[in-house]
Enzyme design. Structure first.
Site, mmCIF file in Angstrom:
data_model
loop_
_atom_site.group_PDB
_atom_site.id
_atom_site.type_symbol
_atom_site.label_atom_id
_atom_site.label_comp_id
_atom_site.label_asym_id
_atom_site.label_seq_id
_atom_site.Cartn_x
_atom_site.Cartn_y
_atom_site.Cartn_z
ATOM 1 N N ARG A 95 -7.912 -1.089 6.019
ATOM 2 C CA ARG A 95 -7.355 0.060 4.977
ATOM 3 C C ARG A 95 -5.958 -0.421 4.596
ATOM 4 O O ARG A 95 -5.338 0.078 3.781
ATOM 5 C CB ARG A 95 -6.942 1.143 6.127
ATOM 6 C CG ARG A 95 -8.442 1.770 6.294
ATOM 7 C CD ARG A 95 -7.873 3.140 7.140
ATOM 8 N NE ARG A 95 -7.027 4.027 6.284
ATOM 9 C CZ ARG A 95 -6.769 5.124 6.702
ATOM 10 N NH1 ARG A 95 -7.288 5.600 7.785
ATOM 11 N NH2 ARG A 95 -5.878 6.174 5.773
ATOM 12 N N ASP A 146 5.588 0.458 12.082
ATOM 13 C CA ASP A 146 4.267 -0.081 11.679
ATOM 14 C C ASP A 146 4.111 -1.500 11.839
ATOM 15 O O ASP A 146 3.257 -2.330 11.911
ATOM 16 C CB ASP A 146 4.336 -0.066 10.074
ATOM 17 C CG ASP A 146 3.784 1.325 9.621
ATOM 18 O OD1 ASP A 146 3.536 2.253 10.515
ATOM 19 O OD2 ASP A 146 3.783 1.644 8.573
ATOM 20 N N LYS A 177 0.942 -1.152 0.009
ATOM 21 C CA LYS A 177 0.059 0.142 -0.053
ATOM 22 C C LYS A 177 0.903 1.215 0.040
ATOM 23 O O LYS A 177 0.716 1.997 -0.849
ATOM 24 C CB LYS A 177 -0.924 0.034 1.252
ATOM 25 C CG LYS A 177 -1.437 1.416 1.564
ATOM 26 C CD LYS A 177 -2.285 1.246 2.873
ATOM 27 C CE LYS A 177 -1.507 1.486 4.109
ATOM 28 N NZ LYS A 177 -1.302 2.772 4.719
ATOM 29 N N ASN A 178 1.844 1.296 0.670
ATOM 30 C CA ASN A 178 2.743 2.526 1.121
ATOM 31 C C ASN A 178 3.596 2.974 0.066
ATOM 32 O O ASN A 178 4.358 3.828 -0.365
ATOM 33 C CB ASN A 178 3.270 2.624 2.412
ATOM 34 C CG ASN A 178 2.510 2.580 3.523
ATOM 35 O OD1 ASN A 178 1.293 3.079 3.440
ATOM 36 N ND2 ASN A 178 2.885 2.628 4.920
ATOM 37 N N CYS A 189 -4.434 12.725 13.417
ATOM 38 C CA CYS A 189 -4.884 11.307 13.580
ATOM 39 C C CYS A 189 -4.711 10.591 14.823
ATOM 40 O O CYS A 189 -4.054 11.046 15.635
ATOM 41 C CB CYS A 189 -4.409 10.627 12.329
ATOM 42 S SG CYS A 189 -2.875 9.791 12.501
ATOM 43 N N ARG A 239 0.817 14.339 13.649
ATOM 44 C CA ARG A 239 1.364 14.266 12.391
ATOM 45 C C ARG A 239 1.368 15.588 11.530
ATOM 46 O O ARG A 239 0.736 15.665 10.367
ATOM 47 C CB ARG A 239 0.690 13.141 11.762
ATOM 48 C CG ARG A 239 0.771 11.966 12.304
ATOM 49 C CD ARG A 239 -0.044 10.753 11.571
ATOM 50 N NE ARG A 239 0.643 10.240 10.814
ATOM 51 C CZ ARG A 239 0.173 9.192 9.815
ATOM 52 N NH1 ARG A 239 -0.819 8.511 9.881
ATOM 53 N NH2 ARG A 239 1.108 8.874 8.852
HETATM 54 N N1 EPU Z 1 6.300 14.834 10.886
HETATM 55 C C1 EPU Z 1 6.811 16.078 11.220
HETATM 56 N N2 EPU Z 1 6.524 17.135 10.289
HETATM 57 C C2 EPU Z 1 6.338 16.694 8.837
HETATM 58 C C3 EPU Z 1 6.112 15.419 8.412
HETATM 59 C C4 EPU Z 1 6.217 14.129 9.697
HETATM 60 O O1 EPU Z 1 6.732 16.462 12.350
HETATM 61 O O2 EPU Z 1 6.257 17.505 8.126
HETATM 62 C C5 EPU Z 1 6.624 13.809 12.119
HETATM 63 C C6 EPU Z 1 5.399 12.867 12.005
HETATM 64 O O3 EPU Z 1 4.345 13.658 12.840
HETATM 65 C C7 EPU Z 1 5.773 11.704 12.796
HETATM 66 C C8 EPU Z 1 7.263 11.601 11.862
HETATM 67 O O4 EPU Z 1 7.381 12.683 11.694
HETATM 68 O O5 EPU Z 1 6.077 11.977 13.982
HETATM 69 C C9 EPU Z 1 7.321 10.591 10.841
HETATM 70 O O6 EPU Z 1 6.363 10.794 10.029
HETATM 71 P P1 EPU Z 1 6.294 10.563 8.501
HETATM 72 O O7 EPU Z 1 6.185 11.703 7.577
HETATM 73 O O8 EPU Z 1 7.617 9.561 8.253
HETATM 74 O O9 EPU Z 1 4.978 9.446 8.181
HETATM 75 P P2 EPU Z 1 4.165 9.254 7.071
HETATM 76 O O10 EPU Z 1 5.085 9.499 5.752
HETATM 77 O O11 EPU Z 1 2.927 10.247 7.377
HETATM 78 C C10 EPU Z 1 4.435 6.879 6.455
HETATM 79 C C11 EPU Z 1 3.556 5.765 6.575
HETATM 80 C C12 EPU Z 1 3.099 5.177 7.759
HETATM 81 C C13 EPU Z 1 4.386 4.770 8.704
HETATM 82 C C14 EPU Z 1 5.295 6.319 8.658
HETATM 83 C C15 EPU Z 1 6.528 5.961 9.259
HETATM 84 C C16 EPU Z 1 2.496 6.086 4.401
HETATM 85 C C17 EPU Z 1 1.261 6.315 3.781
HETATM 86 N N3 EPU Z 1 2.513 6.151 5.584
HETATM 87 O O12 EPU Z 1 3.652 7.993 7.149
HETATM 88 O O13 EPU Z 1 2.402 4.266 7.791
HETATM 89 O O14 EPU Z 1 3.975 4.539 10.014
HETATM 90 O O15 EPU Z 1 5.651 6.553 6.955
HETATM 91 O O16 EPU Z 1 7.215 4.999 8.663
HETATM 92 O O17 EPU Z 1 3.461 5.640 3.705
HETATM 93 C C18 EPU Z 1 0.844 2.528 8.137
HETATM 94 O O18 EPU Z 1 0.540 1.892 7.157
HETATM 95 O O19 EPU Z 1 0.121 2.037 9.093
HETATM 96 C C19 EPU Z 1 1.219 4.077 8.367
HETATM 97 C C20 EPU Z 1 0.920 4.744 9.301
#
Ligand code: EPU
Length: 418
Positions: free
Chosen positions: A397, A305, A22-23, A117, A122
C-alpha cells in the site's frame, strides 16, 4: 497473498532514488475535484491507495489516464458530487479527503464514515467540526456523513489536536469558501505545504502552510494544475534505517534531507554516520548501535510512520531504550512479531521498552499494517537465517516494489505467492 522470503545478514550498499510520496499525492488527487481545467501529475507512485482514490474520483466524474508509467492526466470537466461508498472508504481512510472539496464546490457530499483501523480508532470529528464552523449542515446517518451548504463561509477554526488529513480537508474546503478561514493548531507536515502550493497554483490564496496558523482567502473558482509529486520522506527514512540496521552504506537520492531531520538526528545519536547534500542523504554504519529514546510527535517531531522501523533498529542496540507512540493508540503490533525474531520488547501503555540483543533470528512473521510490515522487513534483512514476512499486501500500500529496490543494493529478498 504474497509473502517475502528474506535471507538476512548482508550489509546493504548502494544508492537509489526516493519514490514520489503517497501521502502527498492523495490530497493532490482529491484537489482535482476543485479544478475547472485538466490536471497533470508527474512522478506518481504506482500503489494500491492511488488506484483506490482514482476509482473514487471516477465515481465523481473525474476521468484519468496514465501516461508513460508515472504521469497521470486528470480531466475533471465532468466532475459532480455523489457518494463515497463504504467499500472504498473502508479500504482507505484518506478517501475522507474528498469531503471538503465536494461540499465546497458542489454544495453537498455524502461520504462513508471510515470506521476504525488497525492502528487506532481514528475519528474524523475535527473535519466535521471545521465544516460545521464554515456553515455546513452535517448529518450522520446509516454510517454516512451528509454535508450540505449553499456556499461555505470562512471561519476561525482551532483544531483540538493536530490532524494532517483534517488540515488538508479544511484547507481545500476553505479555498472556495466565501471570505477568510483561519486554521489554528494546523498540521505542519511537508504534505500540507505541498498541497498549499498546489492550491495556490490553481489560483487559491493560502498563506502560512508549514506553520501552526494557515490563512485561506476563498476565491470563486480554481484552475487545473501541473505538478511533480514530492519525494516520499517515509520511504527515504525506511531506506536510511535499512542501511543502518544491516551495518551497510546506503544513499537515497532525489529526497529532501530536511524532511527526515528528526530521524537523522536520532541515527547520529545511535552512532551512525549520516551525511547529506542538497537532495541526498547517506547512512553509513560505524560499529555498535547505541540505544536512543524516541517519542513520536507531529512534524517536525519524530514521525509515527517511522516508529516501527526505528524500533526494529533499536532491537539490536547495545543497551535499553524507550519508544513512545503519542499519535496512534495501537501502533505497536510489530512488537510481538519482532519478539518472534528474538527481540526483547516490553509494552507499557504507549511506551515500548526495548532491550537490545546481539542478533535477531529469522522467523515467520505477519505484517499487520503498512509501517509495521516495513519494520519486519528491516528486521529480516538484519536477522540470521530466513525470515518470511506474510501478508505483504499491507506493505504494498505504501512502498512500490520495495523488494526490487532492496535487491538492487544487495538484499537477498524474494516475493513468493503464499
Ligand atoms: N484524530 C482525531 N480526530 C480527527 C482527526 C484525527 O481524533 O478528526 C486523531 C487520530 O485518531 C490520530 C491523530 O489525531 O490519533 C492524528 O491523526 P491524523 O488525522 O493526523 O492522521 P491522518 O491524517 O489520518 C496521516 C497519514 C498517516 C500518518 C498520520 C500522522 C495520510 C494519508 N496518512 O494520517 O500515514 O501516520 O497522518 O502523521 O496522509 C501511513 O502512511 O502509514 C499513515 C498511516
Amino acid at each position: 497473498m504474497d509473502q517475502f522470503r528474506i535471507r538476512g545478514g548482508a550489509p546493504l550498499r548502494g544508492e537509489m532514488e526516493a519514490s514520489g510520496s503517497k501521502n502527498a499525492t492523495l490530497p493532490m488527487l482529491a484537489a482535482s475535484l476543485l479544478a475547472e481545467g485538466p490536471c497533470r501529475l508527474r512522478g506518481v507512485p504506482r500503489l494500491q491507495d492511488i488506484y483506490t482514490i482514482l476509482d473514487l474520483l471516477e465515481g465523481f466524474g473525474v476521468r484519468h489516464e496514465w501516461r508513460g508509467g508515472r504521469e497521470l492526466l486528470l480531466d475533471p470537466s465532468g466532475a459532480r458530487t455523489g457518494t463515497a461508498p463504504y467499500n472504498l472508504v473502508r479500504t482507505m481512510r484518506a478517501s475522507v479527503m474528498v469531503l471538503g472539496p465536494l461540499v465546497t464546490r458542489f454544495g453537498r457530499a455524502r461520504v462513508s464514515l471510515p470506521g476504525g483501523c488497525a492502528i487506532g480508532a481514528r475519528p474524523i470529528d475535527q473535519h466535521i467540526k471545521g465544516l460545521e464552523a464554515m456553515g455546513a449542515g452535517i448529518r450522520l446517518e446509516t454510517g454516512y456523513i451528509e454535508a450540505r451548504a449553499e456556499r461555505l463561509r470562512g471561519a476561525r477554526i482551532s483544531f483540538d489536536l493536530i490532524t494532517v488529513t483534517g488540515t488538508k480537508n479544511l484547507m481545500m474546503a476553505a479555498a472556495l469558501a466565501e471570505g477568510v478561514t483561519v486554521l489554528e493548531n494546523a498540521a505542519r507536515e511537508p504534505e500540507v505545504v505541498s498541497l498549499a502550493a498546489l492550491l495556490n497554483q490553481m489560483g487559491a490564496r493560502v498563506k502560512g502552510a508549514g506553520t501552526p496558523i494557515i490563512e485561506v482567502e476563498g476565491v470563486r473558482s480554481l484552475r487545473g494544475f501541473e505538478v511533480e509529486v514530492p519525494p516520499d520522506r517515509i520511504e527515504t527514512g525506511t531506506l536510511m534505517i535499512a542501511g543502518a540496521i544491516t551495518r551497510g552504506d546506503v544513499t537515497v537520492r532525489r529526497c529532501v534531507p530536511a524532511h527526515v531531520d528528526a530521524l537523522t538526528l536520532r541515527l547520529r545519536e545511535a552512532g551512525l554516520d549520516v551525511t547529506e547534500g542538497e537532495d541526498w542523504v547517506r547512512v553509513r554504519s560505524e560499529g555498535a548501535i547505541r540505544p536512543v529514546n524516541v517519542r513520536t510527535a507531529p512534524y517536525p517531531g519524530f514521525p509515527t510512520d517511522l516508529q516501527a522501523q526505528f524500533m526494529a533498529l533499536m532491537t539490536l542496540a547495545e543497551g535499553a531504550c524507550a519508544v513512545t507512540e503519542t499519535i496512534f493508540e495501537n501502533r505497536f503490533m510489530h512488537a510481538a512479531e519482532l519478539g518472534r525474531m528474538g527481540a526483547r520488547i516490553g509494552l507499557d501503555g504507549r511506551t515500548a521498552h526495548v532491550e537490545g540483543v546481539p542478533a535477531l533470528q529469522g522467523a515467520v512473521v505477519m505484517a499487520t499494517d503498512l509501517r509495521a510490515s516495513a519494520s519486519l522487513v528491516l528486521a529480516g534483512l538484519a536477522a540470521r537465517g530466513e525470515t518470511v514476512v506474510r501478508r505483504v499486501y499491507h506493505l504494498d500500500r505504501g512502498y512500490e516494489s520495495l523488494e526490487t529496490r532492496l535487491r538492487s543494493i544487495g538484499a537477498d529478498i524474494q516475493r513468493v505467492a503464499e
